[in-house]
Structure formats: structure tokens, C-alpha cells
Scaffold this active site. Structure first.
Site, PDB file in Angstrom:
ATOM      1  N   ASP A 105       0.832  -1.199   0.000  1.00 38.59           N
ATOM      2  CA  ASP A 105       0.000   0.000   0.000  1.00 38.59           C
ATOM      3  C   ASP A 105       0.870   1.253   0.000  1.00 38.59           C
ATOM      4  O   ASP A 105       1.945   1.262   0.600  1.00 38.59           O
ATOM      5  CB  ASP A 105      -0.904  -0.013   1.237  1.00 38.59           C
ATOM      6  N   HIS A 160       3.037   3.318  -9.099  1.00 40.83           N
ATOM      7  CA  HIS A 160       2.967   1.866  -9.322  1.00 40.83           C
ATOM      8  C   HIS A 160       4.267   1.358  -9.952  1.00 40.83           C
ATOM      9  O   HIS A 160       4.742   0.266  -9.622  1.00 40.83           O
ATOM     10  CB  HIS A 160       1.782   1.528 -10.220  1.00 40.83           C
ATOM     11  N   LEU A 188      11.289 -20.568  -4.060  1.00 41.02           N
ATOM     12  CA  LEU A 188      10.298 -19.623  -3.529  1.00 41.02           C
ATOM     13  C   LEU A 188       9.028 -19.701  -4.362  1.00 41.02           C
ATOM     14  O   LEU A 188       9.088 -19.651  -5.594  1.00 41.02           O
ATOM     15  CB  LEU A 188      10.841 -18.184  -3.569  1.00 41.02           C
TER      16      LEU A 188
END
Length: 224
Positions: free
Chosen positions: A4, A21, A115
């Protein structure tokens, strides 16, 4: 991680929201590497919620284009690092070009084991739980599931995250004190770390600090 603060970061630097972004994309790369360095096995990033479709058309289109570009550009690096790409959410809601890019990357990385990088895309926990209930109801109607035999494990098997362990740690950036419809079932016993750092400024040190905070806590899971 609930990522956020991209918009506020852009406003702070007198830039358009999409620039925030784009800056956040760099944080994703830093945090993925930090997760690998610290031996984290599963990393879920809340990238785009079902509510985010309500944002201005131009911003949504920019985000989808950014997502497609990131997947294409980072695919070779994911393969090199042993990263398996996965998604949770309503992938069918995504534009076809983005969906095809995602599905191709998911297929090409499915054998990697260092991962699991899980992107929550067009994701909303209430929608997820609703769809799980619908799925179980269909099985009951078809005589495949006995309502009296429904357990917590049964519900979990019908969620987007089936086969993925529940999170141990939830990190939220930008200081907002809310969950924002993210993994409501799965984070029942997760530790929560909220940092005031805006996502584009979040880096390896912030990630390590959150892990240290988590490691210092006494997890009792309702016990003494």
C-alpha cells in the site's frame, strides 16, 4: 504483504499515480530477493483487488500493462532464481493478453522450488469464501459431500489457496490499520506488522525488520 502507498508516494513526489505503481515494481523485486535471502518459502503479494476494478479506467489499464510487462521481463530471472509463479483470485477477470502472459509464466516455472511467489490478482477474500461455499454446495447437491462431514480442512480445500500453507506473517505498508479483504480465513493466526513506510520506499532492511519483529513474538495459537 499488502502493498500500500503507491498513490501517496506519487502525490508526495508530484508525479502521476502510475509512476507510483512503477516505483512499487522496484520494491517487489527488492522484497522477492530479500525473501529468498532470508529463506522464506512462500511470499504472497496483494497486487490487485476485486475492488480495484472500480478505479479510473486509465489507471487500471496502466496497471494491467505494467503487470504484463513485469511478467515478461522477469521470467528469465525467476527461472534463474528458482521462483515458482502462482496466482490466487479471479484470473478470468484479467484482460486476455495479461492472462495468457501469466499462464505461460506459471507453466514455465511450475517446477521451481526455492520460492513460491503468489500474486493476489482480482482477489477478494469475501469473494473467495463465497465461491468456496458455492463449490461445497454443488458437491452436497450432487451427493458427493455430506454436510455433516464438512470440517475446517474441507473449507480450506475449496479456497484459492488450497495446497499453500497459511501465512505466518502479514505485513502492511503505509501505516493503514486494516486488512482490506485480504486472506481473512488464512490469516486467523498470522502475526501482523504494520509499517508507515510507503510501498515504493519499502526495501530489504524494512523486510528484515519485519521478520525480526515476527521472530521476537510468542505465538500461542490460543494456548497459554
Amino acid at each position: 504483504i499488502i502493498m500500500d502507498g503507491n498513490g501517496r508516494w506519487a502525490k508526495k513526489h508530484h508525479l502521476p499515480r502510475l509512476s507510483g505503481h512503477e516505483a512499487g515494481r522496484k520494491s517487489v523485486k527488492r522484497v522477492v530477493q530479500a525473501a529468498i535471502d532470508h529463506g522464506v518459502r512462500y511470499l504472497t503479494l496483494y497486487a490487485f483487488s476485486v475492488e480495484n476494478w472500480q478505479r479510473p479506467r486509465e489507471e487500471v489499464q496502466g496497471l494491467m500493462g505494467l503487470l504484463r510487462g513485469v511478467i515478461r521481463e522477469e521470467l528469465s530471472e525467476m527461472s534463474k532464481e528458482g521462483i515458482r509463479l502462482r496466482t490466487i483470485g479471479r484470473r478470468q477477470d484479467l484482460p486476455e493478453a495479461v492472462r495468457e502472459e501469466l499462464e505461460s509464466a506459471i507453466e514455465k516455472t511450475k517446477g521451481h522450488t526455492k520460492l513460491d511467489l503468489i500474486l493476489a490478482l482480482s482477489y477478494g477474500s469475501r469473494v473467495e469464501i463465497t465461491e468456496a461455499m458455492q463449490g461445497m454446495a454443488r458437491e452436497v447437491k450432487a451427493g458427493k459431500l455430506d454436510p455433516d462431514q464438512i470440517r475446517e480442512e474441507t473449507v480450506a480445500e475449496h479456497l484459492y489457496t488450497h495446497g499453500i500453507p497459511d501465512p505466518d506473517l502479514l505485513i502492511r505498508t503505509s501505516g493503514e490499520m486494516r486488512i482490506s479483504n485480504f486472506m481473512l480465513w488464512q490469516i486467523s493466526y498470522a502475526e501482523i506488522v504494520v509499517t508507515p513506510v510507503l510501498w515504493p520506499d519499502f526495501g530489504e532492511e524494512d523486510f528484515a525488520k519485519a521478520l525480526a519483529d515476527y521472530a521476537a513474538r510468542d505465538r500461542r495459537f490460543g494456548g497459554i
